[in-house]
Design an enzyme around this catalytic site. Structure first.
Site, PDB file in Angstrom:
ATOM      1  CB  ALA A  12      -0.936   0.003   1.207  1.00  0.00           C
ATOM      2  CE1 TYR A  15       1.806   2.135  20.612  1.00  0.00           C
ATOM      3  CE2 TYR A  15       0.703   4.249  20.661  1.00  0.00           C
ATOM      4  CZ  TYR A  15       0.941   3.045  20.048  1.00  0.00           C
ATOM      5  OH  TYR A  15       0.323   2.745  18.857  1.00  0.00           O
TER       6      TYR A  15
END
Length: 400
Positions: A112, A235
């Site tokens: 993609a 994160y």
């Protein structure tokens, strides 16, 4: 062949075609039993459509809104002697169920990130759908070959500016283990932003817009995770967080572009779930095992399909979307409930090798992990002989 699970690290190297189909059917049944999505999309492109949240978006659009869907993914078919990837089997099942319902469903297999797959997608939209009114961006990839430079860049999961030590579960040995992560270099941070940030999402929307295949009023959303304090060091405040912050920057210009035709672009924040992507993050199995325990006790536990169906119904196509101050759509508010997070934090340091199954829902985590690959699904006979060579009849495969 008879297929049993074989797990290596955070990947199950076998997959079960019948189990994957049953898993897709369960998600379809959830959507159809919860009723239609009012004013939903009709022609949808899902980039990263074969597993996890992307698959849930494709199912929600098709079976919640009666939408025709075009899915883009990078998967491997099976052969007579070797299973394919779960995403291949999920997509084969989805297409079969959607076609039976009279819906258009077609898929493109390939990278993609490449210009080639973007062009094939545009050509397919022009030929089959005319225009699309929703573009869902749900890619998770460890690396990206940049279409303009040809350079292959890798993403890294590291803290920024400091060494971080944290607890986690060694999922193979089922023991609690301390992990030390060294800080990311600037090159690693830049690479992570290039792979996981918003540049490719913007390239997709620019290409679709220039080709004239976005309908007036078209919307786009990219999925993200923010989490709470306990995961922030590795994160949100780490290299991946920089990529997620890049989504928040890129969405502004994408929104301006779509707003010119009455459309909209939003980053959608979803809760932590077991996916092939999240299981690779060292602290997530422990966090998820605790989160599942606490949320199940509170009656608020949700998986991918519950999250995405709710996002579509309440926010993407709802009259009063759950928006935060940054303009993001939020579906993660049950996870971030202060009482839920407080309990997770309280239990975090109490977990030992001995009480792992008692204090956490590691059993539920393991079940969810195996379900990703078509195992542990109710009603599937795992002793039966199955054919791993499952065809997707109208697939456009750019990898062959």
């Amino acid at each position: 062949m008879i297929i049993k699970p074989r797990v290596r690290g955070f990947i199950c190297v076998t997959t079960h075609p019948v189990g994957c189909e049953a898993n897709v059917k369960e998600q379809i049944d959830y959507v159809t039993s919860h009723g239609p999505i009012a004013n939903g999309p009709k022609k949808v492109l899902v980039i990263g459509a074969s597993t996890g949240y992307g698959l849930a978006a494709r199912i929600s659009a098709a079976f919640g809104a009666g939408a025709d869907t075009l899915g883009v993914f990078f998967e491997r078919p099976g052969s007579e002697t070797k299973p394919g990837t779960a995403g291949w089997y999920n997509s084969a099942a989805f297409e079969r169920f959607a076609t039976e319902k009279g819906l258009y469903a077609r898929s493109i297999n390939g990278d993609a990130f490449s210009d080639q797959v973007k062009q094939v997608t545009i050509d397919t939209i022009k030929q089959d759908l005319g225009k699309v009114d929703l573009v869902v961006y749900s890619l998770a990839a460890p690396r990206r070959t940049h279409p303009k430079t040809g350079e292959t860049i890798s993403s890294t999961l590291k803290p920024i500016g400091k060494t971080v030590t944290f607890r986690g579960i060694d999922t193979d040995k089922e023991v609690i283990r301390e992990t030390v992560l060294e800080p990311a270099t600037q090159e690693e941070i830049d690479g992570t932003v290039a792979v996981m940030g918003g540049e490719d999402w913007q390239m997709w929307i620019d290409a679709l817009d220039e080709a004239g295949v976005l309908a007036d009023g078209a919307k786009t959303t990219a999925f993200t995770y923010l989490g709470e304090q306990i995961t922030h060091d590795i994160y949100w405040n780490g290299s991946i967080g920089e990529a997620k912050k890049d989504l928040d920057k890129k969405v502004l210009s994408i929104r301006d572009k779509l707003a010119a035709h009455g459309g909209d672009a939003r980053v959608s924040v979803l809760k932590a779930v077991v996916t092939q992507a999240s299981s690779a993050i060292p602290m997530m199995p422990l966090y998820l095992s605790l989160l599942f325990k606490v949320m199940k006790e509170a009656g608020t536990h949700e998986g991918c399909i519950e999250q995405v169906y709710g996002l579509f119904k309440d926010s993407l196509y709802g009259a009063t979307p759950h928006l935060d101050d940054e303009g993001r759509l939020r579906a993660d508010y049950k996870e971030l409930d202060p009482q839920i997070q407080k309990k997770v934090v309280e239990l975090w340091d109490q977990v030992t090798n001995e009480n792992l199954y008692e204090l956490t829902d590691f059993a539920g985590y393991k079940t969810d992990f195996l379900r990703l690959f078509g195992f542990e699904i109710a009603g599937v006979d795992y002793d039966a002989d199955v054919n791993p060579d499952v065809k997707i009849p109208r697939i456009i495969d750019t990898t062959v």
